[in-house]
Each structure stands twice: as structure tokens, then as C-alpha cells.
Design a protein around this motif. Structure first.
Motif, PDB file in Angstrom:
ATOM      1  N   GLU A  96       0.870  -1.204  -0.143  1.00  0.00           N
ATOM      2  CA  GLU A  96       0.092  -0.066  -0.068  1.00  0.00           C
ATOM      3  C   GLU A  96       0.613   1.219  -0.040  1.00  0.00           C
ATOM      4  O   GLU A  96       0.303   2.333  -0.348  1.00  0.00           O
ATOM      5  N   ILE A  97       2.291   1.321   0.272  1.00  0.00           N
ATOM      6  CA  ILE A  97       2.981   2.284   0.466  1.00  0.00           C
ATOM      7  C   ILE A  97       3.740   2.450  -1.051  1.00  0.00           C
ATOM      8  O   ILE A  97       4.058   3.499  -1.500  1.00  0.00           O
ATOM      9  N   LEU A  98       4.470   1.350  -1.573  1.00  0.00           N
ATOM     10  CA  LEU A  98       5.441   1.565  -2.789  1.00  0.00           C
ATOM     11  C   LEU A  98       4.608   1.214  -3.760  1.00  0.00           C
ATOM     12  O   LEU A  98       3.786   0.167  -4.232  1.00  0.00           O
ATOM     13  N   SER A  99       4.716   2.084  -4.940  1.00  0.00           N
ATOM     14  CA  SER A  99       4.027   1.951  -6.459  1.00  0.00           C
ATOM     15  C   SER A  99       5.311   2.188  -7.173  1.00  0.00           C
ATOM     16  O   SER A  99       6.397   2.970  -6.884  1.00  0.00           O
ATOM     17  N   SER A 100       5.349   1.723  -8.470  1.00  0.00           N
ATOM     18  CA  SER A 100       6.398   1.727  -9.501  1.00  0.00           C
ATOM     19  C   SER A 100       5.963   2.034 -10.869  1.00  0.00           C
ATOM     20  O   SER A 100       4.855   1.668 -11.240  1.00  0.00           O
ATOM     21  N   ASP A 101       6.868   2.628 -11.498  1.00  0.00           N
ATOM     22  CA  ASP A 101       6.450   2.775 -13.018  1.00  0.00           C
ATOM     23  C   ASP A 101       7.703   3.030 -13.713  1.00  0.00           C
ATOM     24  O   ASP A 101       8.885   2.875 -13.198  1.00  0.00           O
ATOM     25  N   ILE A 102       7.525   2.763 -14.999  1.00  0.00           N
ATOM     26  CA  ILE A 102       8.700   2.829 -15.833  1.00  0.00           C
ATOM     27  C   ILE A 102       8.870   4.529 -16.716  1.00  0.00           C
ATOM     28  O   ILE A 102       7.917   4.752 -17.385  1.00  0.00           O
ATOM     29  N   GLU A 103       9.861   4.610 -16.231  1.00  0.00           N
ATOM     30  CA  GLU A 103      10.161   6.189 -16.713  1.00  0.00           C
ATOM     31  C   GLU A 103      11.471   6.812 -16.687  1.00  0.00           C
ATOM     32  O   GLU A 103      12.264   6.221 -15.643  1.00  0.00           O
ATOM     33  N   PHE A 138       7.408   6.368  -4.247  1.00  0.00           N
ATOM     34  CA  PHE A 138       7.017   6.307  -5.683  1.00  0.00           C
ATOM     35  C   PHE A 138       8.693   5.979  -6.473  1.00  0.00           C
ATOM     36  O   PHE A 138       9.472   6.865  -6.291  1.00  0.00           O
ATOM     37  N   LEU A 139       8.885   4.705  -7.175  1.00  0.00           N
ATOM     38  CA  LEU A 139       9.905   4.248  -7.694  1.00  0.00           C
ATOM     39  C   LEU A 139       9.691   4.408  -9.133  1.00  0.00           C
ATOM     40  O   LEU A 139       8.599   3.953  -9.776  1.00  0.00           O
ATOM     41  N   SER A 140      10.736   4.835  -9.904  1.00  0.00           N
ATOM     42  CA  SER A 140      10.837   4.937 -11.328  1.00  0.00           C
ATOM     43  C   SER A 140      12.061   4.134 -11.837  1.00  0.00           C
ATOM     44  O   SER A 140      13.043   4.394 -11.240  1.00  0.00           O
ATOM     45  N   LEU A 141      11.914   3.051 -12.768  1.00  0.00           N
ATOM     46  CA  LEU A 141      12.852   2.413 -13.370  1.00  0.00           C
ATOM     47  C   LEU A 141      12.930   2.704 -14.735  1.00  0.00           C
ATOM     48  O   LEU A 141      11.876   2.742 -15.533  1.00  0.00           O
ATOM     49  N   TYR A 142      14.225   2.527 -15.175  1.00  0.00           N
ATOM     50  CA  TYR A 142      14.337   2.904 -16.646  1.00  0.00           C
ATOM     51  C   TYR A 142      15.498   2.151 -17.174  1.00  0.00           C
ATOM     52  O   TYR A 142      16.591   2.181 -16.563  1.00  0.00           O
ATOM     53  N   GLY A 143      15.410   1.012 -18.124  1.00  0.00           N
ATOM     54  CA  GLY A 143      16.088   0.181 -18.692  1.00  0.00           C
ATOM     55  C   GLY A 143      15.753  -0.717 -19.440  1.00  0.00           C
ATOM     56  O   GLY A 143      14.823  -0.621 -20.377  1.00  0.00           O
ATOM     57  N   ASP A 144      16.092  -2.262 -19.099  1.00  0.00           N
ATOM     58  CA  ASP A 144      15.521  -3.233 -20.127  1.00  0.00           C
ATOM     59  C   ASP A 144      15.398  -4.518 -19.298  1.00  0.00           C
ATOM     60  O   ASP A 144      15.905  -4.527 -18.051  1.00  0.00           O
ATOM     61  N   SER A 145      14.844  -5.503 -19.487  1.00  0.00           N
ATOM     62  CA  SER A 145      14.505  -6.853 -18.995  1.00  0.00           C
ATOM     63  C   SER A 145      14.076  -6.542 -17.662  1.00  0.00           C
ATOM     64  O   SER A 145      14.295  -7.313 -16.531  1.00  0.00           O
ATOM     65  N   LEU A 146      12.897  -5.612 -17.357  1.00  0.00           N
ATOM     66  CA  LEU A 146      12.441  -5.561 -16.060  1.00  0.00           C
ATOM     67  C   LEU A 146      11.598  -6.621 -15.558  1.00  0.00           C
ATOM     68  O   LEU A 146      10.894  -7.027 -16.430  1.00  0.00           O
ATOM     69  N   SER A 147      11.943  -7.242 -14.522  1.00  0.00           N
ATOM     70  CA  SER A 147      10.877  -8.253 -13.902  1.00  0.00           C
ATOM     71  C   SER A 147      10.549  -7.770 -12.292  1.00  0.00           C
ATOM     72  O   SER A 147      11.557  -7.577 -11.734  1.00  0.00           O
ATOM     73  N   ASN A 148       9.393  -7.955 -11.937  1.00  0.00           N
ATOM     74  CA  ASN A 148       8.947  -7.845 -10.707  1.00  0.00           C
ATOM     75  C   ASN A 148       8.779  -9.379  -9.874  1.00  0.00           C
ATOM     76  O   ASN A 148       8.152 -10.132 -10.431  1.00  0.00           O
TER      77      ASN A 148
END
Length: 223
Positions: A96-103, A138-148
Motif C-alpha cells: 500500500e506504500i510502494l508503487s512503481s512505474d517505467i520512466e 514512488f519508484l521509477s525504473l528505466y532500462g531493459d528486461s524488467l521483472s517484478n
């Protein structure tokens, strides 16, 4: 010509203003610095499974008068591990605290950041501001081959070839944490919640052309 001259003067004044703000910010941050230490802290050691603690050694702890230490560790002399502590306002489930997106991220303009270039091709930066408590991450990730890998009440994990990442405490707020990996950096990330604290852990390889196993951080912590 007059309009051009006025524009140039305005631009010059803005550059001087930003430079002044930056210098003041750097001075304030340096005034709050404490000496570096090179030891695995008691708090960090409780995060790592006892059977793996012998594989971990300290590179350095960046200490401050106004915020929690930021720890830089070696694992097997093959991986680099960063531990950054985030304090929460309330004890809520991590999902409920952590959210992520690709940016594609960058640092916030006009802000001062501390920095450690910990493996020669990746740079970890954070705002050396007084410790604050937050409700959201709020976590933003940018790169390749992302897996949760996992997201539950106490653990969130991600694996990717990372070009950059950022953490904010408000959706449109200041970037609190920033990492840039140059071209690309094999990375394993894990958020571990204990009570009203979330530990953000980032593991990268010592060499840019090396691989990093998925969930290596989870195994290091949980055994």
C-alpha cells in the motif's frame, strides 16, 4: 538587438541565482557531514541472513548529523550493495506504500545531492536532507528486461538492466534518491519493511559486462 540583450541579461541573472543556491546547498550539506566509517553496522547486519554475513564486508558508511547513514557494502567482492533507510509516518503494508512505474528519471533541478561512484560506472545519489517520514514511496525504473519478483506486505523486489532509477516521496515531488548506470547496469532491487522503516537495497555488479542472478538480494536476506 535590445530584446536579445535583455534576454541574455535575464538568462545570466538566472544562472547566477541558481549557482548561488547550489553553493549554499553544498555548504549546508557539507556542514552536516560526519566522518566516513568502514564497518558493517549492527542495524545492517540484522538485515542479512546469518549464514551469509561472512560474504559481506563494508566499503563505507556515509554518515550525517541530520539523516540516517547510507551504507555501501561488498558481497563476495563481486557485487556492490547499497542500503538506504526510509522512515514511514504510519505502519502500513508495503504493497500500500510502494508503487512503481517505467520512466526515464533525472535529479530535481536546484537540489543538492550527495554522491558515491561505487563501482566506476554507476553513481548513487541522494538528497542529504534532514530525515523525514513519508506515507508513500514512488519508484521509477528505466532500462531493459524488467521483472517484478515479489510485492507483499513486507517485501518488494525488482530485477533489471538499469539505466537509471529514482525514488520520490510524493508523485510530483522532489527526487530523493537517484542512480544512473551509464549505458546499463545489471541490478537487483529490494524493499524490506520492518515496522515503520523501509530499507531500500540496491545490488549491482562490480563489472558492467557481468550478470547478476535474479532474487540474489532476497536469498541474501532470507536464506
Amino acid at each position: 538587438m535590445l530584446v536579445t540583450g535583455v534576454c541574455l541579461i535575464a538568462m545570466f541573472v538566472e544562472v547566477i541565482r541558481k549557482t548561488s543556491i547550489g553553493v549554499k546547498g553544498v555548504k549546508a550539506a557539507s556542514d552536516n557531514d560526519l566522518p566516513l566509517t568502514q564497518v558493517i553496522t549492527r542495524e545492517d547486519s540484522t538485515l542479512i541472513n546469518p549464514k551469509y554475513i561472512g560474504r559481506v564486508r563494508s566499503h563505507q558508511n556515509v554518515n550525517s548529523k541530520v539523516m540516517d547513514p547510507v551504507s555501501f557494502l561488498y558481497v563476495d567482492d563481486t557485487y556492490h550493495l547499497v542500503i538506504f533507510k526510509i522512515n514511514l509516518e504510519t505502519d502500513q503494508p508495503l504493497k500500500e506504500i510502494l508503487s512503481s512505474d517505467i520512466e526515464n528519471s533525472q535529479r530535481s533541478d536546484g537540489e543538492t545531492y550527495s554522491m558515491v561512484d561505487f563501482n566506476g560506472f554507476s553513481r548513487f545519489e541522494w538528497r542529504p536532507a534532514p530525515t523525514m517520514r513519508t506515507r508513500k514511496i514512488f519508484l521509477s525504473l528505466y532500462g531493459d528486461s524488467l521483472s517484478n519478483g515479489i510485492l507483499n506486505d513486507s517485501i518488494g523486489s525488482y530485477h533489471l538492466l538499469c539505466k537509471n532509477l529514482s525514488i520520490k516521496y510524493e508523485k510530483n515531488g522532489l527526487v530523493q534518491v537517484f542512480m544512473t548506470g551509464g549505458e546499463i547496469t545489471p541490478s537487483d532491487l529490494l524493499f524490506l519493511k520492518r515496522g515503520k522503516i523501509v530499507y531500500f537495497m540496491l545490488m549491482t555488479t562490480a563489472k558492467p559486462d557481468s550478470a547478476i542472478p535474479p532474487n540474489i538480494l532476497y536469498e541474501l536476506l532470507m536464506g
